[in-house]
Design an enzyme around this catalytic site. Structure first.
Site, PDB file in Angstrom:
ATOM      1  N   ARG A  83       5.340  -8.800  17.501  1.00 47.83           N
ATOM      2  CA  ARG A  83       4.274  -9.645  16.965  1.00 47.83           C
ATOM      3  C   ARG A  83       4.794 -10.851  16.191  1.00 47.83           C
ATOM      4  O   ARG A  83       4.059 -11.801  15.935  1.00 47.83           O
ATOM      5  CB  ARG A  83       3.308  -8.822  16.091  1.00 47.83           C
ATOM      6  CG  ARG A  83       3.905  -8.273  14.837  1.00 47.83           C
ATOM      7  CD  ARG A  83       2.999  -7.228  14.192  1.00 47.83           C
ATOM      8  NE  ARG A  83       2.239  -7.728  13.062  1.00 47.83           N
ATOM      9  CZ  ARG A  83       1.583  -6.952  12.205  1.00 47.83           C
ATOM     10  NH1 ARG A  83       1.553  -5.634  12.373  1.00 47.83           N
ATOM     11  NH2 ARG A  83       0.932  -7.465  11.199  1.00 47.83           N
ATOM     12  N   ARG A 137      -3.907   1.894   1.492  1.00 46.14           N
ATOM     13  CA  ARG A 137      -2.903   2.287   2.481  1.00 46.14           C
ATOM     14  C   ARG A 137      -1.575   2.507   1.773  1.00 46.14           C
ATOM     15  O   ARG A 137      -1.166   1.691   0.948  1.00 46.14           O
ATOM     16  CB  ARG A 137      -2.756   1.186   3.536  1.00 46.14           C
ATOM     17  CG  ARG A 137      -1.738   1.554   4.600  1.00 46.14           C
ATOM     18  CD  ARG A 137      -1.717   0.545   5.713  1.00 46.14           C
ATOM     19  NE  ARG A 137      -1.139  -0.718   5.287  1.00 46.14           N
ATOM     20  CZ  ARG A 137      -1.033  -1.771   6.094  1.00 46.14           C
ATOM     21  NH1 ARG A 137      -1.492  -1.722   7.324  1.00 46.14           N
ATOM     22  NH2 ARG A 137      -0.491  -2.883   5.659  1.00 46.14           N
ATOM     23  N   GLU A 143      -2.292   2.886  15.194  1.00 47.83           N
ATOM     24  CA  GLU A 143      -1.681   1.602  15.536  1.00 47.83           C
ATOM     25  C   GLU A 143      -0.449   1.777  16.425  1.00 47.83           C
ATOM     26  O   GLU A 143       0.280   0.827  16.660  1.00 47.83           O
ATOM     27  CB  GLU A 143      -1.351   0.790  14.280  1.00 47.83           C
ATOM     28  CG  GLU A 143      -0.529   1.518  13.245  1.00 47.83           C
ATOM     29  CD  GLU A 143      -0.296   0.702  11.964  1.00 47.83           C
ATOM     30  OE1 GLU A 143      -0.546  -0.512  11.941  1.00 47.83           O
ATOM     31  OE2 GLU A 143       0.169   1.303  10.985  1.00 47.83           O
ATOM     32  N   HIS A 149      -5.353 -20.920 -11.069  1.00 44.35           N
ATOM     33  CA  HIS A 149      -6.747 -21.114 -11.485  1.00 44.35           C
ATOM     34  C   HIS A 149      -7.310 -22.430 -10.974  1.00 44.35           C
ATOM     35  O   HIS A 149      -8.501 -22.552 -10.717  1.00 44.35           O
ATOM     36  CB  HIS A 149      -6.846 -21.003 -13.012  1.00 44.35           C
ATOM     37  CG  HIS A 149      -6.984 -19.572 -13.444  1.00 44.35           C
ATOM     38  ND1 HIS A 149      -6.618 -19.118 -14.681  1.00 44.35           N
ATOM     39  CD2 HIS A 149      -7.445 -18.489 -12.772  1.00 44.35           C
ATOM     40  CE1 HIS A 149      -6.857 -17.818 -14.756  1.00 44.35           C
ATOM     41  NE2 HIS A 149      -7.356 -17.418 -13.604  1.00 44.35           N
ATOM     42  N   ASN A 161      -3.256  -5.062  15.050  1.00 42.93           N
ATOM     43  CA  ASN A 161      -2.110  -5.988  14.993  1.00 42.93           C
ATOM     44  C   ASN A 161      -0.875  -5.294  15.553  1.00 42.93           C
ATOM     45  O   ASN A 161      -0.146  -5.860  16.366  1.00 42.93           O
ATOM     46  CB  ASN A 161      -1.829  -6.426  13.550  1.00 42.93           C
ATOM     47  CG  ASN A 161      -3.055  -7.036  12.898  1.00 42.93           C
ATOM     48  OD1 ASN A 161      -3.987  -7.416  13.587  1.00 42.93           O
ATOM     49  ND2 ASN A 161      -3.051  -7.121  11.584  1.00 42.93           N
ATOM     50  N   ASP A 162      -0.641  -4.073  15.108  1.00 40.98           N
ATOM     51  CA  ASP A 162       0.507  -3.343  15.633  1.00 40.98           C
ATOM     52  C   ASP A 162       0.207  -2.725  16.986  1.00 40.98           C
ATOM     53  O   ASP A 162       1.058  -2.722  17.868  1.00 40.98           O
ATOM     54  CB  ASP A 162       0.943  -2.257  14.637  1.00 40.98           C
ATOM     55  CG  ASP A 162       1.840  -2.858  13.576  1.00 40.98           C
ATOM     56  OD1 ASP A 162       2.787  -3.573  13.942  1.00 40.98           O
ATOM     57  OD2 ASP A 162       1.565  -2.644  12.380  1.00 40.98           O
ATOM     58  N   CYS A 186      -9.171  -2.322  11.099  1.00 42.82           N
ATOM     59  CA  CYS A 186      -8.757  -3.259  10.059  1.00 42.82           C
ATOM     60  C   CYS A 186      -7.765  -4.296  10.565  1.00 42.82           C
ATOM     61  O   CYS A 186      -7.279  -5.117   9.802  1.00 42.82           O
ATOM     62  CB  CYS A 186      -8.184  -2.515   8.858  1.00 42.82           C
ATOM     63  SG  CYS A 186      -6.725  -1.544   9.273  1.00 42.82           S
TER      64      CYS A 186
HETATM   65  C1  PEP Z   1      -2.477  -3.616  11.850  1.00 46.18           C
HETATM   66  O1  PEP Z   1      -1.363  -3.313  12.271  1.00 46.18           O
HETATM   67  O2  PEP Z   1      -3.437  -3.917  12.567  1.00 46.18           O
HETATM   68  C2  PEP Z   1      -2.726  -3.667  10.395  1.00 46.18           C
HETATM   69  C3  PEP Z   1      -3.922  -3.816   9.905  1.00 46.18           C
HETATM   70  O3  PEP Z   1      -1.656  -3.559   9.574  1.00 46.18           O
HETATM   71  P1  PEP Z   1      -0.585  -4.714   9.267  1.00 46.18           P
HETATM   72  O4  PEP Z   1      -1.084  -5.996   9.878  1.00 46.18           O
HETATM   73  O5  PEP Z   1      -0.476  -4.755   7.784  1.00 46.18           O
HETATM   74  O6  PEP Z   1       0.617  -4.183   9.956  1.00 46.18           O
HETATM   75 MG    MG Z   2       0.099  -2.362  11.003  1.00 47.80          MG
END
Ligand code: PEP
Ligand code: MG
Length: 573
Positions: free
Chosen positions: A467, A334, A433, A191, A456-457, A504
């Site tokens: 990554r 998800r 992904e 907090h 990201n993936d 995302c």
């Molecule tokens: C992604 O892979 O882009 C994603 C949003 O999932 P995370 O980063 O949780 O693997």
């Molecule tokens: Mg991912």
């Protein structure tokens, strides 16, 4: 101590603060034990202290609400509800009746709650122990007639250093004279951190007890963006931070006007801007900035950092809380995305040679079917309380989606038989992904209601770059022409099949890519709460023609470096 040095912790409240150290050390209270001869009088002392505590707390809460909003005021206000809690009161009164002093009785009763909260697997609950410690300290000071430490009139340019600072101590701070806070303990969900953010005071937390080695008056820079503090900075460091501070303040001022606004391009095209949430706190932060919903709930947050898996009830409550925070806006939940770099220690899974190519995401859920069923039931039940959607991670093809749907339908049937409410039309989508998912996107479109691109993936699978591996981190980039071409192809496939599609991954939050993504036809962006305003602002600065020209130039370039440098040079913020 002299000479420039840096302490690292976690970023608790963004911004750069520069000033001089005031080191605060909590004074010990002394012994609380005392022989009580008149129980009635002792009870009266206790109840009078409770009344005073509630009066003072309400006044503090009103002040915080006025400065930082109702929700922040309620953080302080909840302490008056806590002190009136019948269980706590029963404990204290019982101890006083057995002739303990009011101080000792209160302290021992609060300890019960502190121990309970501290033992929790859940970080947010653990942080609640600090609230009870705060309440105990304030009540003891009242009972012992000790003055409250007054932080309300500090010298301008004060950097406050302490092992821990209670929410009520933070609540009286003023950004006009407190340049920053550095604490030994605490995390971003405490907090005190929430209040520091609301009061716009940069803060770094969790730097451990080295914080108290600081000499009073020592020059300190608090970097609440990166989560570090620089002590006795040299000339070079100071001027670097002076310009970072200027930049930060300009950006903050320009972003403020975007709070709660709709997201539109320069021509007024409506873009849907969602938030990624890794916790309930993220969802309420996002609601504070205004967003069109939650585009990604990373349900892993409930499963990691604990010793056993969360049950259906616990999951149901957490998802329901997020759905309620969003009211009638969509929340894309998800399904569990573990494996890869996210291990569940309590499951005893075999070590894998290549975990990112191993049993992760949906593959894991289809293998651990019982666990998946519990998870789906929790999401289904929560879906009765808002506009939930279900998203499958790490999909490589149609067969996995079909199997997931079969299991989902079976669990719906279980709930129907139990007469438990859920959304019969819960939409189901797939993360795009993996390269396979991109290539079979048109076939997958027949099986799902929407797509969400996880860059990201996708970046790691397209480029063959782990990554999480620092040795190849310089090769990991969504500016690579191959990644951009792939993203364009997926958006085309979605358009051809009439499938709603969002993004995302982190690329959605990179404002250097905004014109490219808009030109590719992306209309649903989902970004971390802290990126909502920068992305909303960036989108507002682009019109179609300009964005297309920049995208064409970028796609004509051959290397990652050229694309990145070009797009950064055209970035609007
Ligand atoms: C992604 O892979 O882009 C994603 C949003 O999932 P995370 O980063 O949780 O693997
Ligand atoms: Mg991912």
């Amino acid at each position: 101590m002299s000479g420039e040095r840096v302490l690292y912790g976690v970023a608790g409240s963004p911004g750069i603060g520069m000033g001089h150290a005031l080191v605060y050390r909590e004074k010990p209270m002394g012994s609380l034990e005392r022989e009580v001869t008149d129980v009635k009088l002792e009870l009266e002392r206790y109840h009078n202290a409770v009344e005073t505590f509630c009066r003072v707390t309400e006044a503090k809460a009103d002040r915080v609400a006025e400065m930082a909003g109702k929700e922040q005021g309620d953080i302080i206000r909840c302490q008056s509800a806590m002190i009136r809690d019948p269980y706590l009161n029963g404990q204290v009164e019982g101890r006083i009746a057995s002739r303990q002093s009011a101080e000792e009785a209160l302290s021992a009763s609060c300890d019960l709650f502190i121990d309970l909260f501290t033992a929790s697997d859940d970080e947010v609950t653990r942080q609640r122990a600090a609230d009870v410690r705060d309440l105990r300290g304030a009540m003891l000071r009242l009972l012992l007639g000790l003055p409250e430490t007054d932080f309300s009139a500090l010298k301008p340019g004060t950097v406050l250093l302490a092992e821990e600072l209670s929410p009520s101590a933070v609540s009286v701070l003023n950004s006009a004279n407190v340049a920053g806070i550095v604490l030994g303990k605490g995390g971003p969900t405490s907090h005190s951190a929430i209040l520091a953010r609301a009061l716009e005071i940069p803060a770094v937390l969790g730097v451990e007890d080295r914080v108290l080695d600081t000499a009073p008056g020592e020059e300190v820079i608090v970097d609440g963006n990166r989560g570090c503090a620089v002590f006795s900075p040299g000339q070079v460091m100071r001027s670097v931070y002076e310009s970072r501070q200027r930049e930060f303040l300009q950006l903050r001022a320009s972003l403020r006007e975007f709070v709660g606004r709709q997201t539109v391009t320069a021509e007024g095209q409506r873009i849907h801007l969602f938030a990624n949430a890794g916790s309930v706190a993220d969802a309420s932060r996002a609601a504070g900035y205004g967003c069109d919903g939650i585009g990604l709930v990373r349900t892993e947050f409930l499963y990691l950092d604990r010793t056993s898996q969360p049950g259906e009830e616990e999951q149901f409550h957490a998802y329901r809380q997020i759905l309620s925070a969003m009211r009638d806006k969509p929340v894309i939940i998800r399904t569990l995305d573990v494996g890869g770099d996210k291990e569940l220690p309590y499951l005893d899974q075999p070590q894998e040679e290549n975990p990112f190519l191993g049993c992760r995401g949906l593959r894991f859920s289809l293998r651990e079917e019982d666990m998946f069923r519990v998870h789906l039931r929790a999401v289904l039940r929560a879906s009765a309380y808002g506009k939930a959607q279900l998203l499958l991670p790490m999909v490589t093809g149609v067969e996995e989606i079909r199997r997931a749907r079969e299991i989902l339908e079976e669990e719906k049937e279980v709930l129907r038989r139990r007469r438990v409410a859920f959304d019969e039309h819960l939409p189901m989508g797939a993360m795009v992904e993996t390269v396979a998912a991109c290539l079979v996107a048109e076939a997958m479109a027949k099986e799902v209601d929407f797509f969400s691109i996880g860059t990201n993936d996708l970046t790691q699978y397209i480029l063959g770059v782990d990554r999480g591996n620092a040795r190849v981190a310089h090769l990991y980039s969504y500016f690579h022409p191959a990644v951009l071409r792939q993203v364009r192809q997926v958006l085309e496939a979605a358009r051809n099949t009439g499938t709603p599609v969002g993004m995302c991954g982190e690329a959605a939050a990179d404002t250097a890519l905004t014109p490219v993504l808009l030109t590719f036809g992306l209309e649903h962006f989902s970004v971390a709460p802290v990126s909502l305003l920068p992305v909303r602002k960036a989108i507002s600065l682009w019109n179609r023609e300009e964005a297309r020209a920049v995208t064409e130039e970028a796609l004509a370039l051959d290397t990652e470096e050229e694309v990145r440098q070009y797009l950064k040079s055209r970035e609007k913020r």
